[in-house]
Scaffold this motif. Structure first.
Motif, mmCIF file in Angstrom:
data_model
loop_
_atom_site.group_PDB
_atom_site.id
_atom_site.type_symbol
_atom_site.label_atom_id
_atom_site.label_comp_id
_atom_site.label_asym_id
_atom_site.label_seq_id
_atom_site.Cartn_x
_atom_site.Cartn_y
_atom_site.Cartn_z
ATOM 1 N N THR A 83 -5.452 19.086 -1.655
ATOM 2 C CA THR A 83 -4.896 19.182 -0.307
ATOM 3 C C THR A 83 -6.058 19.093 0.668
ATOM 4 O OG1 THR A 83 -3.258 20.715 -1.223
ATOM 5 C CG2 THR A 83 -3.351 20.507 1.170
ATOM 6 N N LEU A 84 -6.113 18.022 1.428
ATOM 7 C CA LEU A 84 -7.277 17.717 2.253
ATOM 8 C C LEU A 84 -6.985 18.033 3.715
ATOM 9 C CD1 LEU A 84 -8.277 14.290 0.651
ATOM 10 C CD2 LEU A 84 -8.727 16.616 -0.140
ATOM 11 N N LEU A 85 -7.852 18.861 4.321
ATOM 12 C CA LEU A 85 -7.675 19.292 5.704
ATOM 13 C C LEU A 85 -8.861 18.870 6.551
ATOM 14 C CD1 LEU A 85 -6.513 22.982 5.088
ATOM 15 C CD2 LEU A 85 -5.128 20.908 5.110
ATOM 16 N N ASP A 86 -8.586 18.583 7.844
ATOM 17 C CA ASP A 86 -9.675 18.302 8.765
ATOM 18 C C ASP A 86 -10.163 19.604 9.393
ATOM 19 O OD1 ASP A 86 -7.911 19.011 10.803
ATOM 20 O OD2 ASP A 86 -7.622 16.958 11.527
ATOM 21 N N ALA A 87 -11.039 19.499 10.369
ATOM 22 C CA ALA A 87 -11.643 20.692 10.959
ATOM 23 C C ALA A 87 -10.638 21.559 11.700
ATOM 24 C CB ALA A 87 -12.772 20.274 11.896
ATOM 25 N N SER A 88 -9.461 20.994 12.022
ATOM 26 C CA SER A 88 -8.407 21.756 12.698
ATOM 27 C C SER A 88 -7.326 22.217 11.734
ATOM 28 C CB SER A 88 -7.783 20.901 13.810
ATOM 29 O OG SER A 88 -8.748 20.533 14.768
ATOM 30 N N ASP A 89 -7.599 22.096 10.439
ATOM 31 C CA ASP A 89 -6.652 22.461 9.385
ATOM 32 C C ASP A 89 -5.415 21.570 9.358
ATOM 33 O OD1 ASP A 89 -8.203 24.440 8.263
ATOM 34 O OD2 ASP A 89 -7.306 26.063 9.439
ATOM 35 N N GLU A 90 -5.535 20.359 9.906
ATOM 36 C CA GLU A 90 -4.455 19.390 9.813
ATOM 37 C C GLU A 90 -4.564 18.625 8.489
ATOM 38 O OE1 GLU A 90 -1.902 18.981 11.930
ATOM 39 O OE2 GLU A 90 -2.698 20.694 13.058
ATOM 40 N N LYS A 132 -10.290 13.463 -8.010
ATOM 41 C CA LYS A 132 -9.403 13.024 -6.931
ATOM 42 C C LYS A 132 -10.193 12.818 -5.631
ATOM 43 C CE LYS A 132 -5.129 15.306 -8.519
ATOM 44 N NZ LYS A 132 -5.513 15.996 -9.746
ATOM 45 N N LEU A 133 -11.105 13.757 -5.368
ATOM 46 C CA LEU A 133 -11.938 13.601 -4.163
ATOM 47 C C LEU A 133 -12.871 12.406 -4.292
ATOM 48 C CD1 LEU A 133 -11.974 15.353 -1.519
ATOM 49 C CD2 LEU A 133 -10.640 16.267 -3.427
ATOM 50 N N ALA A 134 -13.370 12.171 -5.499
ATOM 51 C CA ALA A 134 -14.202 10.985 -5.716
ATOM 52 C C ALA A 134 -13.383 9.715 -5.487
ATOM 53 C CB ALA A 134 -14.799 11.005 -7.120
ATOM 54 N N TRP A 135 -12.118 9.730 -5.880
ATOM 55 C CA TRP A 135 -11.246 8.570 -5.645
ATOM 56 C C TRP A 135 -11.035 8.359 -4.153
ATOM 57 C CZ3 TRP A 135 -6.824 7.402 -3.104
ATOM 58 C CH2 TRP A 135 -6.224 6.177 -3.397
ATOM 59 N N VAL A 136 -10.774 9.442 -3.419
ATOM 60 C CA VAL A 136 -10.596 9.331 -1.968
ATOM 61 C C VAL A 136 -11.875 8.800 -1.329
ATOM 62 C CG1 VAL A 136 -10.181 10.617 0.163
ATOM 63 C CG2 VAL A 136 -8.820 11.116 -1.877
ATOM 64 N N ARG A 137 -13.010 9.307 -1.769
ATOM 65 C CA ARG A 137 -14.299 8.813 -1.246
ATOM 66 C C ARG A 137 -14.442 7.316 -1.474
ATOM 67 N NH1 ARG A 137 -18.806 10.720 -4.971
ATOM 68 N NH2 ARG A 137 -17.825 9.017 -6.161
ATOM 69 N N ASP A 138 -14.036 6.843 -2.652
ATOM 70 C CA ASP A 138 -14.229 5.438 -3.008
ATOM 71 C C ASP A 138 -13.169 4.519 -2.399
ATOM 72 O OD1 ASP A 138 -16.324 6.360 -4.532
ATOM 73 O OD2 ASP A 138 -15.257 6.210 -6.444
ATOM 74 N N GLU A 142 -12.534 6.610 5.212
ATOM 75 C CA GLU A 142 -12.352 7.181 6.548
ATOM 76 C C GLU A 142 -11.708 8.555 6.468
ATOM 77 O OE1 GLU A 142 -13.700 5.976 9.290
ATOM 78 O OE2 GLU A 142 -14.566 4.521 7.882
ATOM 79 N N ILE A 143 -10.793 8.728 5.523
ATOM 80 C CA ILE A 143 -10.204 10.055 5.308
ATOM 81 C C ILE A 143 -11.248 11.002 4.736
ATOM 82 C CG2 ILE A 143 -8.564 11.329 3.854
ATOM 83 C CD1 ILE A 143 -6.582 9.070 4.286
ATOM 84 N N PHE A 144 -12.022 10.529 3.774
ATOM 85 C CA PHE A 144 -13.027 11.395 3.142
ATOM 86 C C PHE A 144 -14.016 11.931 4.177
ATOM 87 C CE2 PHE A 144 -16.950 12.274 0.821
ATOM 88 C CZ PHE A 144 -16.466 13.088 -0.209
ATOM 89 N N LYS A 145 -14.393 11.111 5.138
ATOM 90 C CA LYS A 145 -15.356 11.549 6.161
ATOM 91 C C LYS A 145 -14.808 12.700 7.000
ATOM 92 C CE LYS A 145 -17.564 7.019 6.713
ATOM 93 N NZ LYS A 145 -17.721 5.849 7.630
ATOM 94 N N ARG A 146 -13.510 12.789 7.104
ATOM 95 C CA ARG A 146 -12.886 13.804 7.966
ATOM 96 C C ARG A 146 -12.559 15.086 7.207
ATOM 97 N NH1 ARG A 146 -7.764 11.266 10.444
ATOM 98 N NH2 ARG A 146 -7.727 13.277 11.526
ATOM 99 N N VAL A 147 -12.777 15.099 5.888
ATOM 100 C CA VAL A 147 -12.426 16.289 5.103
ATOM 101 C C VAL A 147 -13.333 17.460 5.479
ATOM 102 C CG1 VAL A 147 -12.347 17.302 2.799
ATOM 103 C CG2 VAL A 147 -11.499 14.969 3.168
ATOM 104 N N ALA A 192 -22.360 16.458 -6.536
ATOM 105 C CA ALA A 192 -22.098 15.230 -7.286
ATOM 106 C C ALA A 192 -20.892 14.475 -6.751
ATOM 107 C CB ALA A 192 -21.895 15.556 -8.759
ATOM 108 N N THR A 193 -20.044 15.147 -5.973
ATOM 109 C CA THR A 193 -18.915 14.473 -5.323
ATOM 110 C C THR A 193 -19.088 14.443 -3.807
ATOM 111 O OG1 THR A 193 -17.729 16.580 -5.487
ATOM 112 C CG2 THR A 193 -17.204 14.906 -7.131
ATOM 113 N N ASP A 194 -20.350 14.574 -3.349
ATOM 114 C CA ASP A 194 -20.683 14.478 -1.925
ATOM 115 C C ASP A 194 -19.978 15.539 -1.083
ATOM 116 O OD1 ASP A 194 -22.421 12.244 -2.272
ATOM 117 O OD2 ASP A 194 -20.686 10.915 -2.351
ATOM 118 N N LEU A 195 -19.822 16.735 -1.670
ATOM 119 C CA LEU A 195 -19.253 17.869 -0.966
ATOM 120 C C LEU A 195 -20.213 19.042 -1.063
ATOM 121 C CD1 LEU A 195 -15.590 17.639 -2.341
ATOM 122 C CD2 LEU A 195 -16.358 16.970 -0.060
ATOM 123 N N SER A 196 -19.891 20.139 -0.371
ATOM 124 C CA SER A 196 -20.713 21.342 -0.416
ATOM 125 C C SER A 196 -19.813 22.559 -0.454
ATOM 126 C CB SER A 196 -21.626 21.417 0.823
ATOM 127 O OG SER A 196 -20.852 21.690 1.985
#
Length: 482
Positions: A83-90, A132-138, A142-147, A192-196
């Motif tokens: 479940t992917l949310l932006d900075a506003s929890d959208e 799944k996050l790696a798939w979204v990144r690939d 544009e969605i991955f950048k906003r996660v 390894a999946t470009d997250l922290s």
């Protein structure tokens, strides 16, 4: 009163218990799954909130005073969903569910990195969250950048209820980002999946307090303000809490949408090469192992739809006496398979069809195929050190005595059927709400239910089923090759 909320794949269940753990009432609201492409499986997170409101509204109609007296809430939830949310929890896109296999290539790439198995104790399966996050990144950069935050399904419900980004150990262990032995997020695996760690929710134990109900939500739902919300558990760990499967080598078999053979452990015992899951339990200081098949009752319901009859009608027509295995063999790999094959691309099969293969023969083949898949799981669990002496039965498929007799014989283990009552994931979630709200000792609360009956293996059919299991196993390499 204490409330359990179970967010499943096909619906949300709300269950009320009192301080004596007596079930006061329950209600459910359905959910649907979107499959826009082969191997895809998605849901809209907003639908989870709508279904939760609907279930609670139904419960409130029948038990308004009891619902108003709730002091603690616990969660159970389908695992692994992204479940992917932006900075506003959208919400940025539909949630990618546990049985979605689109990220098979990304999972293989992550699994090739030895630190994943070393730290998580598990293969990186395509159904887990990290690939799944790696798939979204690939594929959806544009969605991955906003996660800004990644939440598991039940933890999105928690965000709505409490305003807190929190998860707990049993569910987090299924992401491929948790250092399972240390019970903490791994910087290395996230990197390894470009997250922290900043993208992750705060972690608590399942029996701990994770937050309190927001006033606006409490008023809308007819609950008191300040109700305690527990960490909760992934669906299988929650079922274990409900069944009291918390002592070493206590085990249950779950016949739900997926099939699970679950064994509780007093220590962390990973063996990823066996394709067995080694996860944190919902209680502090406990872990568990489980084998997972992706289609259990899902396989029976699929066949029932083709046959134009209900699953209950099909199994009921077989009678009570267990029959010897037939000539038709079914592989239940409708969505690929996890344990023991870790193969997202394999698909199901009927083999041995002839003019004599009538509806009853195909029904038996489906039930037998799921039973053989569970036997594969038992063999894998034993290779990982598990030693269950019996299994309890939970899930919708456990209503079929024929299926339970078959499973007891195929596993060559007694199957224990609990006394009448609801001891599943929603009950386990309510128990966690009770523990968190009252500060109780978990093992004192999480006691096994009384056993109504014990189904022993059919000794006269043991060898016949063992022989057909070998035939079943020989089919996988042939199917995988094509």
């Amino acid at each position: 009163m204490y409330l359990g909320l179970d967010l499943g794949t096909s619906g949300v269940k709300a269950l009320l218990i009192d301080a004596m753990q007596t079930v006061i009432g329950s209600a459910t609201a359905p959910l649907t799954v979107s499959r826009p492409h082969d191997g895809w499986s998605e849901q809209e997170p907003a639908d989870w909130i709508s279904a939760t409101k609907a279930a609670l509204a139904e419960l409130r109609e029948v038990h308004p005073l009891a619902l108003g007296a709730v002091k603690g809430i616990g969660f159970s939830g389908q695992m692994h969903g992204a479940t992917l949310l932006d900075a506003s929890d959208e919400v940025l896109r539909p949630c990618i569910l546990w049985n979605d296999t689109r990220s098979a290539d990304q999972a293989a790439a992550l699994d090739a990195d030895p630190q994943f198995r070393a730290l998580t104790g598990n293969i990186v399966f395509p159904g887990f969250t990290a690939p799944k996050l790696a798939w979204v990144r690939d594929n959806e950069p544009e969605i991955f950048k906003r996660v800004a935050k990644v939440l598991l399904p039940k933890d999105y419900l928690r965000l709505w209820l409490t305003g807190e980004h929190v998860s707990e150990m049993s569910d987090a262990a299924g992401t491929s980002w948790l250092d399972t032995g240390r019970r903490q997020w791994s910087d290395a695996l996230l990197g390894a999946t470009d997250l922290s760690v900043d993208h992750m929710p705060r972690l608590v134990e399942g029996s701990d307090v994770s937050g309190q109900l927001r006033d606006v939500v409490a008023d809308e739902l007819g609950l008191d303000r300040g109700v305690v919300v527990a960490g909760g558990a992934g669906d299988n760990a929650a079922s274990a809490i409900g069944m009291g499967t918390v002592s070493p080598d206590a085990a249950f078999v779950s016949l739900g949408t997926s099939g699970v053979l679950f064994v509780s452990n007093a220590s962390y015992s990973p063996n990823p090469d066996s394709a067995v899951h080694a996860f944190c339990h919902a209680l502090p200081g406990l872990w568990h192992q489980m084998g997972v098949i992706l289609s259990a009752t899902d396989a029976l319901n699929w066949y029932a739809g083709i046959a134009g009859r209900s699953a209950a009608d099909l199994t009921g027509a077989l009678g009570d006496r267990l029959q010897a295995p037939g000539d038709v063999t079914f592989l239940p790999y409708l969505s690929g398979e996890r344990t023991p094959h870790n193969d997202a691309k394999v698909r199901g099969l009927f083999a041995g069809l002839s003019h004599g293969a009538d509806q009853a023969a195909l029904t038996r083949a489906v039930l037998e195929g799921v039973g053989f898949a569970l036997r594969d799981n038992l063999d894998a669990l034993r290779s990982a050190g598990a030693a269950p002496a019996a299994v309890s039965a939970v899930g919708g498929g456990a209503r079929s005595d024929y299926w339970l007799k078959l499973i007891a014989t195929v596993l060559d283990l007694p199957v224990e059927v609990p006394a009448d009552g609801d001891f599943g994931a929603a009950f386990g979630a309510a128990r966690l709400g009770l523990i968190a709200a009252e500060g109780l000792e978990p093992t004192a609360v999480c006691r096994p239910p009384a056993v109504a009956r014990r189904i022993a293996p059919e000794a006269s059919l043991r060898d016949a089923f063992a022989a057909v299991h070998l035939r079943y196993r020989a089919l996988y390499p042939a199917v995988a090759a094509i």
